[in-house]
Write an enzyme that holds these catalytic residues in place. Structure first.
Site, PDB file in Angstrom:
ATOM      1  N   LYS A  54       0.845  -1.202   0.000  1.00 27.60           N
ATOM      2  CA  LYS A  54       0.000   0.000   0.000  1.00 27.60           C
ATOM      3  C   LYS A  54       0.876   1.246   0.000  1.00 27.60           C
ATOM      4  O   LYS A  54       0.620   2.200  -0.735  1.00 27.60           O
ATOM      5  CB  LYS A  54      -0.946  -0.016   1.212  1.00 27.60           C
ATOM      6  CG  LYS A  54      -2.057  -1.040   1.045  1.00 27.60           C
ATOM      7  CD  LYS A  54      -2.825  -1.332   2.319  1.00 27.60           C
ATOM      8  CE  LYS A  54      -3.828  -2.465   2.054  1.00 27.60           C
ATOM      9  NZ  LYS A  54      -4.492  -2.962   3.239  1.00 27.60           N
ATOM     10  N   GLN A  98      -4.699  -1.530   9.413  1.00 27.48           N
ATOM     11  CA  GLN A  98      -4.620  -2.865   8.810  1.00 27.48           C
ATOM     12  C   GLN A  98      -5.260  -3.901   9.739  1.00 27.48           C
ATOM     13  O   GLN A  98      -4.923  -3.969  10.926  1.00 27.48           O
ATOM     14  CB  GLN A  98      -3.141  -3.204   8.548  1.00 27.48           C
ATOM     15  CG  GLN A  98      -2.914  -4.532   7.865  1.00 27.48           C
ATOM     16  CD  GLN A  98      -3.463  -4.571   6.441  1.00 27.48           C
ATOM     17  OE1 GLN A  98      -3.327  -3.624   5.688  1.00 27.48           O
ATOM     18  NE2 GLN A  98      -4.097  -5.675   6.087  1.00 27.48           N
ATOM     19  N   ASP A 121     -11.229   2.983   3.692  1.00 26.33           N
ATOM     20  CA  ASP A 121     -11.529   1.557   3.573  1.00 26.33           C
ATOM     21  C   ASP A 121     -13.039   1.326   3.446  1.00 26.33           C
ATOM     22  O   ASP A 121     -13.465   0.217   3.117  1.00 26.33           O
ATOM     23  CB  ASP A 121     -11.014   0.835   4.829  1.00 26.33           C
ATOM     24  CG  ASP A 121     -10.075  -0.294   4.493  1.00 26.33           C
ATOM     25  OD1 ASP A 121      -9.843  -0.534   3.294  1.00 26.33           O
ATOM     26  OD2 ASP A 121      -9.581  -0.952   5.434  1.00 26.33           O
TER      27      ASP A 121
END
Ligand code: NAD
Length: 296
Positions: A54, A98, A121
């Site tokens: 990422k 994460q 997200d």
């Protein structure tokens, strides 16, 4: 005729190039550089690999990025106070924590602590609610990627029967909501199947498009699909394979070769949905930066 391969790596590359152009344009016009902060708690090797990818992807498209690494014993309160600080840090338009998190930390509390304006997200209940209303703020990355694959390969879901296998909060529920909306690139009739479904095959055989997100290796067999179906295989499953030097290989939720022989089009695993997730994260980060200046 052999199925068309829906090449996620290629589409992801196209989207990254579009995001890079969008970032350049936003910098020129508004002097704003989209920023993403990624928070990694613990030392899970798979999570560390995702986080590195990422970060690299952000740099490639010209976004500002930082990774905050915390030890696996980090107390929940400490992570929550870091998120609170990041919510107010103007360098970051997106925050990604994460998952999975160590067991002393509630994923739900962490998700709720994120500012919905920085929820790139798309997992905050506010983002989910907007998605359900049909006015998405941030679409979760994997479902957003699936929709893009369908649209960009010319398989408009409008009027089609889409059967989703799986009802998780990160894939099944949001993709079902996304594709049922009365909007361009959606407007499908959606059926959601899950572990409580009796006779899964009776549903999948009716599908024009199957989205397999069950996390069950090769569960969708050729006799469960109709000829001409379009298959999006989200599954990432490790299966033992003594012929591979790692001792395992990755397969999807679809029994690939026999299903591909009947399908109109299919995503490979790996190289299908997988690469799209990071591309959509970049796209959401650009969107968050635009929203911060009253656009998008
Ligand atoms: P999950 O385990 O949270 O949910 C799986 C869902 O599938 C559950 O709702 C369950 O009811 C349903 N299910 C399980 N077995 C079934 C069966 N035989 N028939 C019908 N439904 C069944 O998983 P998830 O997080 O949604 O992920 C699904 C798969 O997609 C996993 O293999 C995961 O690794 C993969 N995944 C890939 C990406 C990506 O490519 N970027 C992103 C997220 C998840």
């Amino acid at each position: 005729m052999a199925a068309k391969i829906i090449d996620g790596a290629k589409v992801a590359q196209d989207i990254r190039a579009e995001v890079a152009r969008g970032i350049k344009e936003l910098q020129d016009r508004k002097n704003v550089t989209p920023g993403l902060v990624v928070v990694l708690v613990g030392d899970d090797p798979a999570s560390a690999t995702y986080v590195r990818s990422k970060g690299r992807a952000c740099q490639e498209v010209g976004a500002f990025t930082e990774t905050i690494k915390l030890p696996k014993e980090t107390p929940e309160a400490e992570l929550l106070s870091i998120i609170e600080r990041l919510n107010h840090d103007p360098r970051f338009h997106g925050i990604l924590v994460q998952l999975p998190l160590p067991k002393q930390i509630s994923e739900r509390k962490v998700t709720l602590a994120l500012s919905p304006e920085k929820d790139v997200d798309g997992l905050h209940p506010m983002s989910m609610g907007h998605l359900m209303e049909g006015e998405p703020s941030f679409v979760p990355c994997t479902p957003g990627g699936i929709q893009q694959l369908l649209i960009r390969y010319g398989y408009d879901p409008a009027g089609k029967h889409v059967v989703v296998c799986g009802r998780s909060n990160i894939v099944g529920k949001p993709i079902a909501n996304l594709l049922m909306q009365k909007r361009a690139g959606a407007n499908a009739t959606v059926t959601v199947c899950h572990t409580g479904t009796k006779d899964l095959a009776s549903f999948t055989r009716q599908a024009d498009i199957i989205i397999a997100a069950a996390g069950s290796p090769r569960a969708i067999k050729a006799d469960m699909v109709k000829p001409g179906v379009v298959i999006i295989d989200v599954g990432i499953n490790r299966v033992d394979d003594p012929t591979d030097k790692r001792g395992y290989r990755i397969v999807g939720d679809v029994d690939y070769e026999p299903v591909a022989a009947k399908a109109e089009a299919i995503t490979p695993v790996p190289g299908g949905v997988g690469p799209m997730t990071i591309a959509m994260l970049l796209s959401n980060t650009l969107r968050a930066a635009k929203r911060s200046v009253g656009e998008a």
